[in-house]
Design an enzyme around this catalytic site. Structure first.
Site, short mmCIF file in Angstrom:
data_model
loop_
_atom_site.label_atom_id
_atom_site.label_comp_id
_atom_site.label_asym_id
_atom_site.label_seq_id
_atom_site.Cartn_x
_atom_site.Cartn_y
_atom_site.Cartn_z
CB CYS A 1 -0.97 -0.06 1.17
SG CYS A 1 -1.85 -1.64 1.15
CG HIS B 1 -2.06 3.94 5.46
ND1 HIS B 1 -2.01 3.87 4.09
CD2 HIS B 1 -2.20 2.67 5.89
CE1 HIS B 1 -2.11 2.60 3.71
NE2 HIS B 1 -2.23 1.85 4.78
CD GLU C 1 -1.78 7.40 9.50
OE1 GLU C 1 -2.77 6.65 9.37
OE2 GLU C 1 -1.33 8.11 8.57
CE LYS D 1 -5.68 4.02 2.24
NZ LYS D 1 -4.73 5.04 2.72
CG HIS E 1 -6.48 0.52 1.34
ND1 HIS E 1 -5.55 1.21 0.60
CD2 HIS E 1 -5.77 -0.15 2.29
CE1 HIS E 1 -4.34 0.95 1.06
NE2 HIS E 1 -4.45 0.13 2.08
CG PHE F 1 -0.27 -6.12 4.22
CD1 PHE F 1 -0.68 -5.45 5.36
CD2 PHE F 1 -1.17 -6.97 3.58
CE1 PHE F 1 -1.97 -5.60 5.85
CE2 PHE F 1 -2.47 -7.12 4.07
CZ PHE F 1 -2.86 -6.44 5.20
#
Lengths: 78, 415
Positions: free
Chosen positions: B165, B305, B316, B337, B342, B403
């Site tokens: 991502c 994010h 975050e 998002k 996403h 990831f």
């Protein structure tokens, strides 16, 4: 035009995005219809699928024009 | 050596809330959800039956059919938005040396649907391998940057970054570095993804990563909300044209803003879970601020994010509090998002476009579906709930975490 010929032409029009009038018996896939080597492999595979035949590599190499494809399939399809 | 300055001179977007940059901004500023039931395949048997799909996209409106069928959907998206951004930038044969233009793109996965189709075809056959000759060139993630360069004749560096991502942010940072080092004059960058397929939804479901709010898809993507239960898969992408500042100025280009910093880090912790204290996120933002040579207090808006997963969102915020101190309660924060879902490897690109448009319009897009802020988050944090907010914006920071523990941060400033 035979049933096989019209099916072959239809596949070529669809895969190569060419106009039906360009797909003459003499037309070469690579020289006249804008196909590259991968397009030609894909065409052969489509013919195999549509007509339920297996075209050996050494014979596939001899199928360079629309007419050659039609002749081969008329002689070999079940 | 003195590094050159890098500016943004073109934008492109194809998103679940708009198929052009203008439509995308309308969606963002009005808090529109791009989520709905999946149409790309029959999802009846799947735990998640919704996603943020791109709507009303007819590829043959943009790419001739015989070319389009040799591209996976993620490449089609990429080619279309690169066209938008290049047209927007006004770059042409007359005003740039195309040998000094790169295409550096991001995609986390590449042609997943192509892979799926080919393998299903093989599995349903009699064992004879009958793979399409375009299978591999359609599937590989780098096919998108290749297709863009072929179409436009750009002969500079050309590749795709793969860091889940964070992919698009990594791509944009690479483009930024080549231009500021003087190796190239401009670069088409961004990212695209198209994983709303059985393997994509099934695979993320197995990870328990996706929301399963099937009774109300439009509210499923709800970052920072108490009742969030996972992310919503999105598709599409964003494109930006990065250009050396003096070159852009000399040709009279419209300049949106300057890219002033790129930062990155690795969690070195777990293949899917984020670091519990958000340490990787902290390091990435810190690195970007140092690269940009600005103080944390100069940042006006953070596009997080914020994927709407139970674990990721608060970490975050912790990292922001640790790095920004009291300014964490003054800076505007939102996760777009909540509207787009996403986009995985495309996320950094659409969110860069969102951040650049926020600077352009002096408006912070909202975090929608934020009904009850999670109590683990300090209520002083301004998450821009539900409604866009007009605000004087000079500096925007955009985060992406992937990831594998990959983190990448971009900082844009008005010029």
């Amino acid at each position: 035009m035979s049933d096989i010929a019209s099916k072959v032409k239809k596949i070529i029009v669809e895969k190569l995005g060419v106009d039906e009038t360009e797909v003459t018996a003499e037309a070469s896939f690579t020289n006249d219809l804008g196909a590259d080597s991968l397009d030609t492999v894909e065409l052969i595979m489509e013919f195999e699928k549509e007509f339920n035949v297996s075209i050996p590599d050494d014979q596939a190499e001899n199928i360079q024009t629309v007419g050659q494809a039609i002749t081969y399939l008329e002689e070999n399809s079940k | 050596m003195t590094l050159k300055r890098v500016v943004v001179t073109g934008l492109g977007a194809l998103t679940p809330i708009g198929n052009t940059v203008e439509e995308f901004w309308n969606g963002l500023s009005n808090g529109v959800s791009g989520c709905d039931f999946i149409t790309r395949f029959d999802a009846t048997n799947f735990k998640t039956r919704f996603a943020c799909e791109v709507k009303n996209f007819e590829v043959t409106d943009f790419i001739p059919r015989q070319d389009a069928r040799k591209m996976d959907l993620f490449t089609q998206f990429g080619v279309v938005i690169a066209d938008q951004a290049i047209a927007d930038s006004g770059l042409s044969d007359e005003n740039i040396n195309k040998e000094k233009v790169g295409v550096i793109w991001g995609s986390g996965i590449g042609g997943l649907k192509t892979f799926e189709d080919e393998m299903i075809g093989f599995a349903q056959g009699n064992g004879t391998p009958r793979f399409n000759p375009f299978f591999i060139p359609k599937m590989i993630a780098d096919s998108v940057s290749g297709q863009i360069s072929i179409k436009h004749g750009f002969r500079g560096p050309n590749y795709v970054t793969v860091s889940a991502c964070s992919s698009a942010n990594n791509a944009i940072i690479d483009a930024f570095n080549y231009i500021r080092l003087g190796r190239i004059v401009a670069c088409i960058s961004g990212g695209s993804e198209a994983t709303v397929a059985q393997a994509g939804v099934g695979g993320f479901n197995a990870l328990k990563a996706l929301s399963e709010r099937n009774d109300d898809p439009k509210t499923a993507s709800r970052p920072y909300d108490r009742d969030r239960d996972g992310f919503v898969l999105g598709e599409g992408g964003g494109a930006i044209v990065l250009e050396e500042y003096e070159h852009a100025k000399a040709r009279g280009a419209k300049i949106y803003c300057e890219l002033i910093g790129g930062g990155f880090s690795s969690d070195a912790y777990h293949i899917t879970a984020p670091h519990p204290e958000g340490y990787g996120a902290y390091l990435s933002m810190k690195d970007a601020l140092e690269d940009a040579q600005i103080a944390p207090e100069e940042v006006d808006y953070i596009n997080t994010h914020g994927t709407s997963t139970p674990l990721g969102d608060p970490q975050e915020i912790k990292a922001i509090e640790q790095l920004f101190g009291d300014h964490a309660y003054k800076v505007s924060i939102s996760s777009t998002k909540s509207m787009t879902g996403h986009l995985l490897g495309g996320a950094g690109a659409v969110e860069s476009v969102a951040g650049i448009l926020a600077l352009e319009h002096q408006m912070v897009p909202p975090t929608i579906n934020l009904d009850n802020i999670d109590e683990v988050i300090d209520p002083r944090i301004d998450l821009t709930p539900n409604v866009a907010k007009a605000k004087k914006l000079n500096v925007v920071l955009s985060n992406c975490f992937g990831f594998g523990g990959h983190n990448a941060t971009l900082i844009f400033r008005k010029i």
